[in-house]
Enzyme design. Structure first.
Site, PDB file in Angstrom:
ATOM      1  CE  LYS A 144      29.547 -12.392 -11.286  1.00 12.42           C
ATOM      2  NZ  LYS A 144      28.201 -13.002 -11.379  1.00 12.42           N
TER       3      LYS A 144
HETATM    4  C1  LIG Z   1      27.421 -13.376 -10.248  1.00 12.10           C
HETATM    5  C2  LIG Z   1      25.962 -13.540 -10.470  1.00 12.10           C
HETATM    6  C3  LIG Z   1      25.040 -13.561  -9.406  1.00 12.10           C
HETATM    7  C4  LIG Z   1      25.465 -13.497  -7.944  1.00 12.10           C
HETATM    8  O1  LIG Z   1      25.940 -12.243  -7.571  1.00 12.10           O
HETATM    9  P1  LIG Z   1      26.833 -12.070  -6.224  1.00 12.10           P
HETATM   10  O2  LIG Z   1      27.262 -10.665  -6.229  1.00 12.10           O
HETATM   11  O3  LIG Z   1      27.969 -13.045  -6.382  1.00 12.10           O
HETATM   12  O4  LIG Z   1      25.951 -12.419  -5.081  1.00 12.10           O
HETATM   13  C5  LIG Z   1      23.685 -13.654  -9.701  1.00 12.10           C
HETATM   14  N1  LIG Z   1      23.259 -13.764 -10.981  1.00 12.10           N
HETATM   15  C6  LIG Z   1      24.106 -13.760 -12.035  1.00 12.10           C
HETATM   16  C7  LIG Z   1      23.571 -13.904 -13.400  1.00 12.10           C
HETATM   17  C8  LIG Z   1      25.484 -13.639 -11.818  1.00 12.10           C
HETATM   18  O5  LIG Z   1      26.319 -13.653 -12.867  1.00 12.10           O
END
Ligand SMILES: *Cc1c(COP(=O)(O)O)cnc(C)c1O
Length: 465
Positions: A112
């Site tokens: 993120k």
């Molecule tokens: C948020 C997250 C995801 C999922 O991603 P999306 O865009 O919500 O599908 C997968 N792995 C980790 C470690 C995350 O923090």
């Protein structure tokens, strides 16, 4: 570039409004009016660019006139530099044709950061030009809160309040939020669950007086700018592996459908993508939807990959919009049905459109542990449980030998040391950059599960402007 809403009742908007608003005023999600398209020759010409230059080339059409070209290049270069690796999103080889795309070298060790480091800078830039300030409010079950705090810390025109459920996030996750000593960062440990945190955030956004008084905003995963930022690493990795000549398939650990939807956007922009594999844990609403056409909400089960423990995948609405030939009425009808009955059915033509790009696989906890073990014994790589879900999902896919398979590695293994140790017998160490986290002073307020207590806290704690 103009943006339209998936619900069809909001006026078209430009990037600046899309960025600051997040959700469209009709409750829909913003999408580009048309996908920019790159020819094969134009894609070949992108080879060898630095990550920041590649980002500038790909994202300029989306940003339009909201940010002057020189400013955009500087913002993208700063955002790339904040990611803590010279390659920004490096590839690591696991076997002849399987690669990890490491998205976790940023400040909070999860993917993120890639989008939020850019978003924080874009927000700050646009606000400064407008002479405005705002207050970011959000709830977190762990990862998003720290990534948002890191993106906003120390910025003059933004303040951030993050609610987390007291004693229900991991120690590392809490420390990553509560040890950030900046006057514009406020952590609230709520005496309740994550759902309580979300309910309070929702109630505060619904309070029009408070919303105006504090200029409340959110940077949650439905913000188009977050999707946009994620398009870049699909291009970067595919180009590095020989695209556009060589076909590349991506396996994506999926929760809210933001990350894998960015892969779809890359494909719509002309990147040859063999397949997008939606990898879910046992919270498999998306796997069921793509297999059967039935999108049905069930109870959330806690797993080793908590960032994918979801009930509804908000960004799926964007795909539904395209799969229904951009007919907003169809999307409205499906969303109304979901609200009323907790489910909807995707019709055959729409399902066929989706299946042209996406496959899906559901991965059990055992298979997740097995994938972690195999990556360790086979390639000496420790992978986190989210990444392991995507790795295990590949087992169900009959890709040809010529296809490069890219697994999106969304979190650093040290963020989830217990399952990694359980699978491999090795406890991953925190990167040197985070050493000392345990010794830093924490700061957070403990508040009761009560809307007015949190509202009062927001008004009191806010730095004077
Ligand atoms: C948020 C997250 C995801 C999922 O991603 P999306 O865009 O919500 O599908 C997968 N792995 C980790 C470690 C995350 O923090």
């Amino acid at each position: 570039m103009e943006y339209i809403s998936t619900r069809g009742e909001a006026p078209a908007a430009y990037f600046e409004e899309v960025l600051l608003r997040g959700l469209a005023p009709d409750g829909g999600l913003y999408v580009p009016r048309a996908w920019p398209h790159l020819s094969r020759g134009e894609i070949e010409a992108l080879r060898g660019l630095s990550y920041a230059d590649l980002a500038a080339a790909l994202l300029a059409p989306f940003v339009g006139e909201a940010v002057a070209p020189g400013d955009l290049e500087r913002i993208l270069a700063d955002g790339a530099a904040a990611m803590g690796h010279a390659a920004v999103t490096p590839l690591v080889q696991l076997d002849e044709r399987t690669f990890l795309l490491e998205l976790f070298h940023g400040p909070t060790l999860a993917f993120k950061d890639v989008a939020l480091q850019l978003l924080g800078r874009l927000f700050a830039h646009v606000l400064e030009r407008r002479g405005e300030a705002l207050t970011i409010l959000g709830a977190t079950s762990g990862d998003t809160g720290s990534a948002a705090i890191e993106a906003v810390r120390g910025r003059a025109n933004m303040e951030i309040f993050i609610l987390h459920p007291k004693d229900r996030v991991s120690r590392i996750q809490r420390l990553q939020m509560t040890t950030v000593a900046e006057p514009n960062v406020h952590n609230i440990a709520l005496e309740g669950t994550f759902d309580d945190c979300q309910a309070i955030v929702k109630a505060l956004f619904a309070d029009a007086d408070l919303r105006d008084e504090l200029a409340l905003s959110s940077i949650n995963s439905i913000n188009w700018a977050r999707i946009m930022a994620q398009i870049v690493y699909y291009f970067a990795s595919a180009l590095a592996l020989g695209a556009p000549e060589r076909p590349v398939a991506f396996s994506v650990p999926t929760g809210n459908f933001g990350d894998v939807y960015a892969g779809y956007a890359a494909a719509r922009m002309g990147l040859p993508v063999e397949r997008l594999l939606v990898a879910t844990n046992v919270n498999d609403i998306l796997e069921r939807a793509l297999r059967t056409g039935e999108y049905e909400v069930r109870d959330v089960v806690a797993t080793m990959s908590p960032s994918m423990d979801i009930q509804v995948a908000s960004n799926f609405e964007r795909l539904l919009f395209d799969a229904h030939d951009r007919n907003a009425r169809s999307v409205q009808a499906l969303m109304a049905r979901l609200r009323e009955t907790g489910r909807f059915t995707i019709d055959e033509p729409a399902l066929a459109t989706m299946r042209a790009h996406f496959s899906a696989a559901r991965v059990s906890e055992e298979a997740t542990l097995g994938a972690m073990r195999r990556a360790w014994t086979g390639a000496g790589e420790l992978v986190d449980p989210h990444t392991a879900v995507a790795l295990a999902a590949l087992d169900s896919q009959p890709f040809g030998r010529e296809v490069a398979r890219v697994v999106l590695a969304t979190a650093h293994p040290a963020k989830f040391p217990d399952p990694v140790e359980k699978a491999t017998g090795v406890r991953p160490a925190l990167p040197a950059r985070l050493a000392g986290l345990e010794e830093r002073a924490e700061s957070f307020a403990v508040l009761p599960n009560d809307v007015s207590a949190v509202r009062d806290f927001l008004r009191r704690a806010r730095a004077p402007r």
